[in-house]
Design a protein around this motif. Structure first.
Motif, PDB file in Angstrom:
ATOM      1  N   GLN A 251       0.836  -1.186   0.000  1.00  0.00           N
ATOM      2  CA  GLN A 251       0.000   0.000   0.000  1.00  0.00           C
ATOM      3  C   GLN A 251       0.884   1.255   0.000  1.00  0.00           C
ATOM      4  N   VAL A 252       0.492   2.238  -0.796  1.00  0.00           N
ATOM      5  CA  VAL A 252       1.213   3.503  -0.881  1.00  0.00           C
ATOM      6  C   VAL A 252       0.333   4.602  -0.318  1.00  0.00           C
ATOM      7  N   GLN A 253       0.917   5.423   0.541  1.00  0.00           N
ATOM      8  CA  GLN A 253       0.206   6.577   1.086  1.00  0.00           C
ATOM      9  C   GLN A 253       0.737   7.838   0.417  1.00  0.00           C
ATOM     10  N   LEU A 254      -0.165   8.745   0.108  1.00  0.00           N
ATOM     11  CA  LEU A 254       0.187   9.976  -0.587  1.00  0.00           C
ATOM     12  C   LEU A 254      -0.336  11.173   0.190  1.00  0.00           C
ATOM     13  N   VAL A 255       0.499  12.191   0.305  1.00  0.00           N
ATOM     14  CA  VAL A 255       0.103  13.420   0.982  1.00  0.00           C
ATOM     15  C   VAL A 255       0.421  14.597   0.067  1.00  0.00           C
ATOM     16  N   GLU A 256      -0.628  15.336  -0.284  1.00  0.00           N
ATOM     17  CA  GLU A 256      -0.463  16.514  -1.146  1.00  0.00           C
ATOM     18  C   GLU A 256      -0.393  17.781  -0.311  1.00  0.00           C
ATOM     19  N   SER A 257       0.256  18.790  -0.874  1.00  0.00           N
ATOM     20  CA  SER A 257       0.298  20.109  -0.236  1.00  0.00           C
ATOM     21  C   SER A 257       0.543  21.158  -1.311  1.00  0.00           C
ATOM     22  N   GLY A 258       0.370  22.415  -0.924  1.00  0.00           N
ATOM     23  CA  GLY A 258       0.698  23.506  -1.828  1.00  0.00           C
ATOM     24  C   GLY A 258      -0.484  24.225  -2.451  1.00  0.00           C
ATOM     25  N   GLY A 259      -1.671  23.721  -2.223  1.00  0.00           N
ATOM     26  CA  GLY A 259      -2.839  24.394  -2.780  1.00  0.00           C
ATOM     27  C   GLY A 259      -3.093  25.723  -2.100  1.00  0.00           C
TER      28      GLY A 259
ATOM     29  N   THR B 153       4.038  13.698  -1.626  1.00  0.00           N
ATOM     30  CA  THR B 153       5.059  12.786  -1.116  1.00  0.00           C
ATOM     31  C   THR B 153       4.452  11.418  -0.871  1.00  0.00           C
ATOM     32  N   ALA B 154       5.131  10.398  -1.367  1.00  0.00           N
ATOM     33  CA  ALA B 154       4.675   9.024  -1.226  1.00  0.00           C
ATOM     34  C   ALA B 154       5.440   8.316  -0.116  1.00  0.00           C
ATOM     35  N   SER B 155       4.742   7.424   0.573  1.00  0.00           N
ATOM     36  CA  SER B 155       5.371   6.602   1.600  1.00  0.00           C
ATOM     37  C   SER B 155       4.748   5.220   1.549  1.00  0.00           C
ATOM     38  N   GLY B 156       5.375   4.282   2.239  1.00  0.00           N
ATOM     39  CA  GLY B 156       4.881   2.911   2.225  1.00  0.00           C
ATOM     40  C   GLY B 156       5.603   2.093   1.178  1.00  0.00           C
ATOM     41  N   ARG B 157       4.867   1.248   0.474  1.00  0.00           N
ATOM     42  CA  ARG B 157       5.467   0.336  -0.502  1.00  0.00           C
ATOM     43  C   ARG B 157       5.653   1.044  -1.842  1.00  0.00           C
TER      44      ARG B 157
ATOM     45  N   ASP C  94      11.266  14.134  -7.625  1.00  0.00           N
ATOM     46  CA  ASP C  94      12.500  13.988  -6.860  1.00  0.00           C
ATOM     47  C   ASP C  94      12.466  12.592  -6.276  1.00  0.00           C
ATOM     48  N   ASN C  95      13.150  11.674  -6.939  1.00  0.00           N
ATOM     49  CA  ASN C  95      13.087  10.266  -6.528  1.00  0.00           C
ATOM     50  C   ASN C  95      13.628  10.066  -5.116  1.00  0.00           C
ATOM     51  N   ALA C  96      14.658  10.805  -4.751  1.00  0.00           N
ATOM     52  CA  ALA C  96      15.261  10.650  -3.430  1.00  0.00           C
ATOM     53  C   ALA C  96      14.271  11.015  -2.332  1.00  0.00           C
ATOM     54  N   LYS C  97      13.360  11.920  -2.628  1.00  0.00           N
ATOM     55  CA  LYS C  97      12.377  12.362  -1.637  1.00  0.00           C
ATOM     56  C   LYS C  97      11.025  11.703  -1.842  1.00  0.00           C
ATOM     57  N   ASN C  98      10.921  10.818  -2.840  1.00  0.00           N
ATOM     58  CA  ASN C  98       9.637  10.180  -3.171  1.00  0.00           C
ATOM     59  C   ASN C  98       8.544  11.227  -3.364  1.00  0.00           C
ATOM     60  N   THR C  99       8.896  12.285  -4.034  1.00  0.00           N
ATOM     61  CA  THR C  99       7.987  13.421  -4.177  1.00  0.00           C
ATOM     62  C   THR C  99       7.829  13.817  -5.643  1.00  0.00           C
ATOM     63  N   VAL C 100       6.609  14.131  -6.000  1.00  0.00           N
ATOM     64  CA  VAL C 100       6.313  14.660  -7.328  1.00  0.00           C
ATOM     65  C   VAL C 100       5.730  16.056  -7.147  1.00  0.00           C
ATOM     66  N   TYR C 101       6.064  16.931  -8.093  1.00  0.00           N
ATOM     67  CA  TYR C 101       5.620  18.316  -8.024  1.00  0.00           C
ATOM     68  C   TYR C 101       4.797  18.665  -9.260  1.00  0.00           C
TER      69      TYR C 101
END
Length: 131
Positions: free
Chosen positions: A1-9, A23-27, A73-80
């Motif tokens: 399971q992958v958890q996703l948290v958005e921000s910036g709106g 930012t993604a976390s989990g598997r 940013d793969n190192a941060k598991n983050t997409v912008y």
């Protein structure tokens, strides 16, 4: 399971810019691509942009091409999602989503990603553009 948290709106005037983060976390090791969708009142959730996770390949909706840029940013598991020249019609709840390595992923170079290709979704971040 992958958890996703958005921000910036937020609230911005027409012509302005915002940058969304997810930012993604989990598997996350089976991530094939990440994408952004949006849902405006009275409309269906629509595709905005997507990027391969380990290759330089992106898709954009025609309505945002040239104004929005998706990066990762793969190192941060983050997409912008950098959103410039915002318009009132960009007002929506923006969702981040993950496409895992799957049969849908094999279609990446055949057609633009679809909502059904993505299996994990964030809670969304609101973007409001005033005229």
């Amino acid at each position: 399971q992958v958890q996703l948290v958005e921000s910036g709106g937020g609230l911005v005037q027409a012509g302005g810019s915002l940058r969304l983060s997810c930012t993604a976390s989990g598997r996350t090791s089976y991530t094939f691509a990440m994408g952004w969708f949006r849902h405006a009142p009275g409309k269906e959730r629509e595709f905005v942009a997507a990027t391969r996770w380990t290759a330089d390949s992106t898709y954009y909706a025609d309505s945002v091409l040239g104004r929005f840029t998706i990066t990762r940013d793969n190192a941060k598991n983050t997409v912008y999602l950098q959103m410039n020249s915002l318009k009132p019609e960009d007002t929506a709840l923006y969702y981040c989503a993950v496409m895992l390595v799957s049969s849908s992923a094999s279609l990446w170079y055949v057609r633009r990603p679809e909502r059904a290709d993505f299996g994990s979704w964030g809670q969304g971040t609101q973007v409001t553009v005033s005229s």
